[in-house]
Enzyme design. Structure first.
Site, PDB file in Angstrom:
ATOM      1  N   HIS A  62       0.643  -0.710   0.180  1.00 59.08           N
ATOM      2  CA  HIS A  62       0.009  -0.058  -0.520  1.00 59.08           C
ATOM      3  C   HIS A  62       0.598   1.328   0.025  1.00 59.08           C
ATOM      4  O   HIS A  62       1.199   1.428   1.313  1.00 59.08           O
ATOM      5  CB  HIS A  62      -0.749  -0.322   1.211  1.00 59.08           C
ATOM      6  CG  HIS A  62      -2.228   1.295   1.111  1.00 59.08           C
ATOM      7  ND1 HIS A  62      -2.730   0.945   1.991  1.00 59.08           N
ATOM      8  CD2 HIS A  62      -1.702   2.431   0.236  1.00 59.08           C
ATOM      9  CE1 HIS A  62      -3.094   2.295   1.634  1.00 59.08           C
ATOM     10  NE2 HIS A  62      -3.329   2.663   1.450  1.00 59.08           N
ATOM     11  N   HIS A  96       1.562   5.180  -2.816  1.00 60.91           N
ATOM     12  CA  HIS A  96       0.844   5.763  -4.481  1.00 60.91           C
ATOM     13  C   HIS A  96       2.345   6.050  -4.434  1.00 60.91           C
ATOM     14  O   HIS A  96       2.550   6.745  -3.003  1.00 60.91           O
ATOM     15  CB  HIS A  96      -0.172   6.450  -3.476  1.00 60.91           C
ATOM     16  CG  HIS A  96      -1.795   6.280  -2.858  1.00 60.91           C
ATOM     17  ND1 HIS A  96      -2.604   5.570  -3.394  1.00 60.91           N
ATOM     18  CD2 HIS A  96      -2.006   5.840  -1.336  1.00 60.91           C
ATOM     19  CE1 HIS A  96      -2.811   5.156  -2.571  1.00 60.91           C
ATOM     20  NE2 HIS A  96      -2.850   4.703  -1.501  1.00 60.91           N
ATOM     21  N   HIS A 156      -9.300   0.826  -1.197  1.00 58.32           N
ATOM     22  CA  HIS A 156      -9.477   1.520   0.155  1.00 58.32           C
ATOM     23  C   HIS A 156     -10.958   1.416   0.446  1.00 58.32           C
ATOM     24  O   HIS A 156     -12.127   1.778   0.311  1.00 58.32           O
ATOM     25  CB  HIS A 156      -9.268   3.216   0.019  1.00 58.32           C
ATOM     26  CG  HIS A 156      -7.190   3.278  -0.066  1.00 58.32           C
ATOM     27  ND1 HIS A 156      -6.961   2.138  -1.189  1.00 58.32           N
ATOM     28  CD2 HIS A 156      -6.365   3.915   0.461  1.00 58.32           C
ATOM     29  CE1 HIS A 156      -6.175   3.533  -1.134  1.00 58.32           C
ATOM     30  NE2 HIS A 156      -5.751   4.526  -0.249  1.00 58.32           N
ATOM     31  N   GLU A 179     -10.822   3.884   5.405  1.00 61.76           N
ATOM     32  CA  GLU A 179     -10.525   4.709   6.181  1.00 61.76           C
ATOM     33  C   GLU A 179     -10.277   5.771   7.528  1.00 61.76           C
ATOM     34  O   GLU A 179     -11.097   5.834   8.699  1.00 61.76           O
ATOM     35  CB  GLU A 179      -9.403   4.820   5.101  1.00 61.76           C
ATOM     36  CG  GLU A 179      -7.962   5.948   5.970  1.00 61.76           C
ATOM     37  CD  GLU A 179      -7.157   6.709   4.828  1.00 61.76           C
ATOM     38  OE1 GLU A 179      -7.829   6.500   3.801  1.00 61.76           O
ATOM     39  OE2 GLU A 179      -6.665   7.481   4.219  1.00 61.76           O
ATOM     40  N   ASP A 188       1.445   3.804   3.041  1.00 59.52           N
ATOM     41  CA  ASP A 188       0.885   4.864   2.281  1.00 59.52           C
ATOM     42  C   ASP A 188       1.540   5.733   1.535  1.00 59.52           C
ATOM     43  O   ASP A 188       1.224   6.037  -0.391  1.00 59.52           O
ATOM     44  CB  ASP A 188      -0.014   5.211   3.393  1.00 59.52           C
ATOM     45  CG  ASP A 188      -1.303   5.642   2.546  1.00 59.52           C
ATOM     46  OD1 ASP A 188      -1.872   5.178   1.307  1.00 59.52           O
ATOM     47  OD2 ASP A 188      -2.323   6.195   3.001  1.00 59.52           O
ATOM     48  N   ASP A 189       1.257   7.180   2.122  1.00 58.20           N
ATOM     49  CA  ASP A 189       2.474   8.426   1.633  1.00 58.20           C
ATOM     50  C   ASP A 189       3.582   9.190   2.261  1.00 58.20           C
ATOM     51  O   ASP A 189       3.581   9.529   2.358  1.00 58.20           O
ATOM     52  CB  ASP A 189       1.474   9.064   0.952  1.00 58.20           C
ATOM     53  CG  ASP A 189       0.122   8.801   0.267  1.00 58.20           C
ATOM     54  OD1 ASP A 189       0.301   9.347  -0.653  1.00 58.20           O
ATOM     55  OD2 ASP A 189      -1.083   8.915   1.053  1.00 58.20           O
TER      56      ASP A 189
HETATM   57  N1  ADE Z   1      -5.130   8.869  -1.986  1.00 61.89           N
HETATM   58  C1  ADE Z   1      -3.351   8.602  -1.395  1.00 61.89           C
HETATM   59  N2  ADE Z   1      -3.829   8.789  -0.276  1.00 61.89           N
HETATM   60  C2  ADE Z   1      -4.523   8.140   0.328  1.00 61.89           C
HETATM   61  C3  ADE Z   1      -5.144   7.324   1.612  1.00 61.89           C
HETATM   62  N3  ADE Z   1      -4.420   8.063   2.133  1.00 61.89           N
HETATM   63  N4  ADE Z   1      -6.568   7.236   1.077  1.00 61.89           N
HETATM   64  C4  ADE Z   1      -7.508   7.543   0.169  1.00 61.89           C
HETATM   65  N5  ADE Z   1      -6.809   7.526  -1.348  1.00 61.89           N
HETATM   66  C5  ADE Z   1      -4.896   8.149  -0.976  1.00 61.89           C
HETATM   67 ZN    ZN Z   2      -3.353   4.783   0.428  1.00 61.58          ZN
END
Ligand code: ADE
Ligand code: ZN
Length: 316
Positions: A14, A16, A194, A197, A275-276
């Site tokens: 996971h 992006h 997703h 969350e 994630d990011d």
């Molecule tokens: N796009 C990038 N990160 C995300 C996240 N945590 N939740 C939903 N969309 C995303």
């Molecule tokens: Zn994500």
């Protein structure tokens, strides 16, 4: 720091790619492409990384992605992420990219895909990192837009291992995308999404029952529904949990309140992911380290989490 966590062989399921855009590279690409930025420098951009919820983050994330224009830009972004994987013993990765973030602003689908795919190939050959790319639909856009994106992608079917669903969750339930996911499945593309969350447990049910997903991305709010938890245990559906992200986006107030180890001990197939990473303060090892520091994660738990990530790969 945390050599033993760094040394564990891990898979990342996971991440992006657009979320791996570090401020330094963002500034370099803006300069290369002649794009004026609203931040004076890297420090003032980093200072903007304070988010009250998912949407506040996404607003900045889409703005940041605006510096990505050419195949070379996408290559550089992906390569920088793969070098991090190498440093952290991430031996396999299944990253997301959001084609609509780029095609909506006039970038050719082919340029995005070419840059990313070449970097993943080089990662395999030069770094020994196996990978599979996941094409993610933006759920704040209509299903017809996702259909158009899938049509654009199908000539390159072999470049993808799955489809995904991301962006603003609340108010955009999985059921809105049932038909496009059915079409993707008919083309042999498995699904992930997703769910849970910020959104309620019902969205996780929908992702399972309507989108037929093989993994749930995040899924931490499943804990509010004991029947759902039992299903996730019974079917061993992997959850790709992102601890630093969840704290940065206020899903949990602080790391000491995160439920990942409770889910693990209850028998769910949970994994640790970034994630990011450029926005949330760390890559996979930093996420593991935070669990050790704030939740007292043991070495045995770390090994099980890492093994889960290897087991939960879509491609081997
Ligand atoms: N796009 C990038 N990160 C995300 C996240 N945590 N939740 C939903 N969309 C995303
Ligand atoms: Zn994500």
């Amino acid at each position: 720091m945390y050599h033993w966590l760094n040394a564990l062989p891990k898979a990342e399921l996971h991440i992006h790619l657009e979320g791996a855009l570090e401020p330094e590279l963002l500034f370099r690409l803006a300069e290369r492409n002649g794009i004026a930025l609203t931040w004076a420098n890297v420090e003032s951009l980093r200072a903007a990384y304070a988010f009250g919820n998912l949407q506040e983050f996404l607003d900045l994330y889409y703005q940041g992605a605006g510096v990505l224009r050419t195949a070379q830009d996408f290559y550089d972004l992906t390569w920088a992420y793969l070098e991090k994987c190498k440093e952290q013993n991430v031996v396999h990765t299944e990253p997301f990219f959001d084609p609509q973030t780029h095609t909506e602003r006039g970038i050719a689908f082919e340029a995005v895909l070419e840059g990313i795919s070449q970097a993943l190939r080089d990662g395999r050959e030069r770094l020994g990192i196996s990978s599979g790319l996941i094409l993610s639909f933006l759920r704040h856009l209509p299903e017809e837009a996702a259909f158009r994106t899938l049509e654009q992608a199908l000539p390159y079917r072999d470049a993808f291992i799955a489809v995904g669903l991301d962006s603003s969750e609340k108010g955009f339930p999985p059921r809105l995308f049932e038909r496009v996911f059915a079409k993707a499945r008919s083309e042999g593309l498995p699904a992930v999404a997703h769910a849970g969350e910020e959104g309620p447990p019902e969205y996780v049910w929908e992702a399972l029952d309507l989108l037929k997903v093989r993994r749930i991305d995040h899924g931490v709010r499943a804990a509010e529904d004991p029947r759902l938890i039992q299903r996730l245990i019974d079917e061993q559906i992997p959850l790709t949990v992102c601890p630093l992200s969840n704290v940065k986006l206020c899903v949990f107030r602080q790391m000491s309140e995160h439920n990942i180890l409770e889910l693990l001990e209850a028998g769910l197939k949970v994994t640790v992911n970034s994630d990011d990473p450029a926005y949330f303060g760390g890559y996979v090892t930093e996420n593991f380290a935070a669990l050790h520091e704030h939740l007292g994660m043991t070495e045995d738990q770390a090994r099980r989490l890492a093994q889960n990530s290897l087991d939960a790969r879509l491609v081997h």
